[in-house]
Design an enzyme around this catalytic site. Structure first.
Site, PDB file in Angstrom:
ATOM      1  N   GLU A  46       0.836  -1.137   0.009  1.00 40.59           N
ATOM      2  CA  GLU A  46      -0.095   0.093  -0.033  1.00 40.59           C
ATOM      3  C   GLU A  46       0.843   1.360  -0.049  1.00 40.59           C
ATOM      4  O   GLU A  46       1.647   1.434   0.952  1.00 40.59           O
ATOM      5  CB  GLU A  46      -0.896  -0.006   0.981  1.00 40.59           C
ATOM      6  CG  GLU A  46      -1.906  -1.222   1.236  1.00 40.59           C
ATOM      7  CD  GLU A  46      -2.732  -1.266   2.339  1.00 40.59           C
ATOM      8  OE1 GLU A  46      -2.687  -0.031   3.080  1.00 40.59           O
ATOM      9  OE2 GLU A  46      -3.220  -2.082   2.804  1.00 40.59           O
ATOM     10  N   ASP A  57      -5.124   8.636  10.510  1.00 42.87           N
ATOM     11  CA  ASP A  57      -3.601   8.300  10.926  1.00 42.87           C
ATOM     12  C   ASP A  57      -3.117   8.757  12.310  1.00 42.87           C
ATOM     13  O   ASP A  57      -3.557   9.629  12.585  1.00 42.87           O
ATOM     14  CB  ASP A  57      -2.736   8.514   9.716  1.00 42.87           C
ATOM     15  CG  ASP A  57      -3.246   7.911   8.605  1.00 42.87           C
ATOM     16  OD1 ASP A  57      -3.274   6.635   8.522  1.00 42.87           O
ATOM     17  OD2 ASP A  57      -3.258   8.304   7.389  1.00 42.87           O
TER      18      ASP A  57
END
Length: 258
Positions: A46, A57
Site C-alpha cells: 500500500e 492516521d
C-alpha cells in the site's frame, strides 16, 4: 485477472501487506522501497498518498505525510515515479489516500492513470460507502481499480454485508475505531470482533490492519483473516534506517518471528 484477486486466489493465509508513505523519508525512494519489499517476500504493498489532514492516521504516519509534502511529493509526481514500475514488480500495488487530493486530480483521471500505471486498487478512508455506490463505483469498475472499503468494530452487519456484495478485492478490517499505530497485542474484545466477522462467511477475503507490529498481533490477525497490513511499525523502521527499505523490512520480519 486483477493482481489483488490473483493473490487471494493463490494464497489464503499469512498474507503480509506493507504500507509506506510515498516521499518519506526521501522524495525519490518510492520505487526502491517497492522493489525491496517484493524482493523480501511481501505479498502486497500500500503506497500512501501524503495529505495534510490524514484523520485516520496516528502520529507516525501523520509525521511521514508532513515530511513527504515538505519534500515535494504530490499525486502527479507519484504517478510519474511509478510509470515504469510494472515490468519490474509483479505483486499487487494499492494506493491509499484521502479523497481531497484524488478529487483535485479528478476521479476518472485518477482511475485511468492507475490502470495505465499498473495500480490494482485504492483505499480511500474518507470515501462514504453511499457516495462510492452512487458516484464512483461505475468509474472504478470501468478501469478495473478495486476500491477497498474499511470496516470497524462499530460497522453494522447490514453495512458489512452490503460492502461485501458491492466491492471486490478484499475488505480492510480496522482492528479498532482508533487511529493507526503499533500495539503489543489484541485484547479479548478485539479478538471477539475478528471472530464475529470470520463467522459471517463473507465472499471477500479480509485483511486486518491498525496496530500490527509483532509476532503476537500478526498471528492473531492471520488466525482470523487472510493476513495483516502493517504501516506505522514499518514507517518507523524505514525512518530509523534513513530510507533503506531492505534493512527496515529485515527488522520487521524479524519482529514478526520473535
Amino acid at each position: 485477472m486483477n493482481r489483488i484477486n490473483q493473490l487471494f486466489s493463490q494464497k489464503q493465509k499469512d498474507i503480509l501487506s506493507i504500507y509506506f508513505c510515498a516521499g518519506f523519508p526521501t522524495l525519490e525512494g518510492t520505487v526502491d522501497t517497492i522493489k525491496a519489499l517484493e524482493k523480501k517476500g511481501v505479498s502486497m504493498i500500500e503506497i500512501g498518498i501524503p495529505f495534510s489532514d490524514p484523520m485516520a492516521d496516528g502520529p507516525v504516519i501523520q509525521h511521514a505525510a508532513t515530511c513527504a509534502l515538505n519534500n515535494g511529493m504530490t499525486l502527479k509526481l507519484l504517478f510519474s515515479q511509478l510509470k515504469n514500475i510494472r515490468p519490474e514488480v509483479q505483486i499487487p500495488l494499492v494506493l491509499m489516500g484521502y479523497l481531497n487530493p484524488i478529487m483535485q486530480y479528478g476521479f476518472e483521471n485518477f482511475c485511468r492513470t492507475c490502470q495505465q500505471t499498473g495500480i490494482d486498487g485504492v483505499i480511500i478512508p474518507d470515501l462514504p460507502f453511499k457516495d462510492y455506490m452512487e458516484e464512483y463505483r461505475p468509474i472504478a469498475l470501468k478501469y478495473d481499480v478495486k476500491v477497498i472499503m474499511l470496516i470497524t468494530p462499530e460497522t453494522s452487519e447490514e453495512r458489512i454485508r452490503s460492502i461485501d456484495e458491492h466491492t471486490d478485492g478484499f475488505i480492510y478490517m480496522v482492528s479498532s475505531a482508533a487511529i493507526t499505530g503499533a500495539q503489543k497485542d489484541f485484547n479479548t474484545q478485539k479478538q471477539e470482533y475478528f471472530q464475529r466477522i470470520a463467522d459471517m462467511n463473507l465472499r471477500n477475503p479480509r485483511m486486518i490492519g491498525f496496530g500490527i507490529s509483532n509476532k503476537q498481533t500478526f498471528e492473531a490477525a492471520s488466525a482470523h483473516a487472510a493476513g495483516a497490513i502493517i504501516g506505522s511499525k514499518f514507517v518507523t523502521l524505514l525512518d530509523e534506517e534513513k530510507g533503506n527499505a531492505e534493512k527496515a523490512i529485515d527488522r520487521l520480519l524479524e519482529a514478526l518471528k520473535n
